[in-house]
Motif scaffolding. Structure first.
Motif, short mmCIF file in Angstrom:
data_model
loop_
_atom_site.label_atom_id
_atom_site.label_comp_id
_atom_site.label_asym_id
_atom_site.label_seq_id
_atom_site.Cartn_x
_atom_site.Cartn_y
_atom_site.Cartn_z
N VAL A 73 53.77 -17.80 -51.66
CA VAL A 73 54.46 -18.47 -52.30
C VAL A 73 55.27 -17.68 -53.44
O VAL A 73 56.61 -17.91 -53.48
N LEU A 74 54.63 -16.96 -54.35
CA LEU A 74 55.39 -16.05 -55.13
C LEU A 74 56.43 -15.01 -54.39
O LEU A 74 57.49 -14.79 -54.60
N ALA A 75 55.74 -14.58 -53.25
CA ALA A 75 56.73 -13.43 -52.49
C ALA A 75 57.98 -14.11 -51.99
O ALA A 75 58.83 -13.44 -52.00
N LYS A 76 57.65 -15.37 -51.30
CA LYS A 76 58.99 -16.04 -51.02
C LYS A 76 59.92 -16.52 -52.25
O LYS A 76 61.01 -16.25 -51.95
N ALA A 77 59.50 -16.98 -53.19
CA ALA A 77 60.09 -17.18 -54.31
C ALA A 77 60.95 -16.16 -55.09
O ALA A 77 61.98 -16.24 -55.50
N LEU A 78 60.18 -14.99 -55.25
CA LEU A 78 60.68 -13.83 -55.65
C LEU A 78 61.45 -12.70 -54.71
O LEU A 78 61.78 -11.82 -55.23
N ARG A 79 61.40 -13.03 -53.37
CA ARG A 79 62.05 -12.45 -52.31
C ARG A 79 61.55 -10.90 -52.47
O ARG A 79 62.29 -10.23 -52.40
N VAL A 80 60.12 -10.65 -52.36
CA VAL A 80 59.53 -9.62 -52.30
C VAL A 80 58.41 -9.40 -51.38
O VAL A 80 57.83 -10.52 -50.99
N ASP A 81 57.89 -8.35 -51.18
CA ASP A 81 56.82 -8.17 -50.06
C ASP A 81 55.45 -8.69 -51.05
O ASP A 81 55.36 -8.69 -52.05
N ALA A 82 54.74 -9.27 -50.39
CA ALA A 82 53.33 -9.68 -50.92
C ALA A 82 52.74 -8.53 -51.45
O ALA A 82 51.90 -8.89 -52.44
N SER A 83 52.68 -7.37 -51.28
CA SER A 83 51.89 -6.22 -51.79
C SER A 83 52.59 -6.22 -53.21
O SER A 83 51.65 -5.61 -54.18
N VAL A 84 53.83 -6.50 -53.51
CA VAL A 84 54.28 -6.12 -54.64
C VAL A 84 53.74 -7.40 -55.63
O VAL A 84 53.25 -6.98 -56.94
N VAL A 85 53.60 -8.63 -55.12
CA VAL A 85 53.08 -9.69 -55.84
C VAL A 85 51.43 -9.36 -56.18
O VAL A 85 50.97 -9.53 -57.28
N ASP A 86 50.78 -8.81 -55.26
CA ASP A 86 49.32 -8.59 -55.59
C ASP A 86 49.28 -7.41 -56.60
O ASP A 86 48.48 -7.42 -57.50
N LEU A 87 50.13 -6.53 -56.57
CA LEU A 87 50.29 -5.20 -57.61
C LEU A 87 50.40 -6.01 -58.93
O LEU A 87 49.71 -5.67 -59.62
N ILE A 88 51.19 -6.90 -59.05
CA ILE A 88 51.70 -7.38 -60.47
C ILE A 88 50.53 -8.35 -60.70
O ILE A 88 50.14 -8.38 -62.00
N LYS A 89 49.77 -8.99 -59.87
CA LYS A 89 48.72 -10.14 -60.31
C LYS A 89 47.80 -9.11 -60.61
O LYS A 89 46.90 -9.65 -61.59
N SER A 90 47.22 -7.87 -60.20
CA SER A 90 46.31 -7.09 -60.62
C SER A 90 46.41 -6.72 -62.23
O SER A 90 45.59 -6.43 -62.84
N LYS A 91 47.74 -6.74 -62.65
CA LYS A 91 47.95 -6.25 -63.99
C LYS A 91 47.55 -7.63 -65.05
O LYS A 91 47.51 -7.24 -66.43
N PHE A 92 47.44 -8.66 -64.53
CA PHE A 92 47.12 -9.75 -65.19
C PHE A 92 45.83 -10.50 -65.20
O PHE A 92 45.48 -11.57 -65.58
#
Length: 226
Positions: A203-222
């Protein structure tokens, strides 16, 4: 003629019907001089239950809790919020007001966030802060900003995303007030990437127009919250 009267009556109803909702756009009005919160009670629409007046001393009208702030370096954001809402100052119960003090290290930020229940008015008491506000889609998502220096003020309309960032080389401090005893706060980064349970990565990857790996990286920070 009767048809015209019916249309006029319908128009009047449509215009006047929303007015009670507008009246209740902020905290309900108090029904007594003061109602010192009994924090052991259950929060209701108009606040916490009142303590017996005989048990409320003069101290409920006064507080020194924001006279000194916390250490902004103890937070990864480089800022520290000292809250003075109803949970910290029971005397504001039912009065529709609260305050915060925020201290910033150089380069520290109060990250993009929203207060869903209050307008915010702020006074910078030390240093200089970049204050940024983003309007709604109605305004074209316009970004408003200014460097606000000691002695200067700003206002954040209710529900708009905003942030503060210390652009100076020294520590900075601001004191803000809200027209709600419990303004609420929604941190945008934490909401998107640190919710529990998490928002699905696709959902976030589609909304932010980035790869899923980018979303997972940011999630790890929080993962540990804020």
């Amino acid at each position: 003629m009767e048809y015209s009267k019916a249309l006029a009556s319908l128009f009047t109803m449509l215009v006047l019907a929303p007015l009670p909702l507008l009246v209740k756009a902020t905290d309900p009005d108090p029904l007594q001089d003061f109602c010192v919160a009994d924090l052991s009670g259950k929060l209701s629409v108009n606040g916490f239950p009142c303590q017996p007046s005989s048990s409320a001393g003069d101290e409920f009208l006064f507080s020194d809790k924001i006279a000194t702030g916390g250490d902004p370096l103890a937070n990864p954001n480089g800022s520290n919020v000292t809250e003075l809402d109803v949970s910290e100052w029971p005397g504001v119960n039912t009065l529709g007001v609260s305050m915060n003090r925020v201290d910033f290290a150089p380069g520290g930020t109060n990250p993009p966030h929203v207060h869903p229940r209050a307008t915010e008015v702020g006074l910078v008491t030390r240093g200089e802060l970049l204050v940024g506000i983003v309007g709604s889609l109605d305004s074209g998502n316009r970004y408003y900003s200014k460097v606000v220096r000691a002695g200067e003020t700003f206002v954040i309309p209710r529900g708009l995303m905003h942030f503060q960032f210390n652009v100076g080389k020294e520590y900075a401090t601001m004191v803000v007030s809200f027209n709600s005893q419990n303004p609420g706060i929604i941190f945008v980064p934490l909401t998107l990437f640190g919710s529990s349970p998490p928002i699905p990565t696709p959902v976030l990857a589609k909304a932010l127009r980035v790869d899923a790996s980018v979303v997972d990286l940011i999630k790890s920070k929080f993962a540990g919250g804020y």
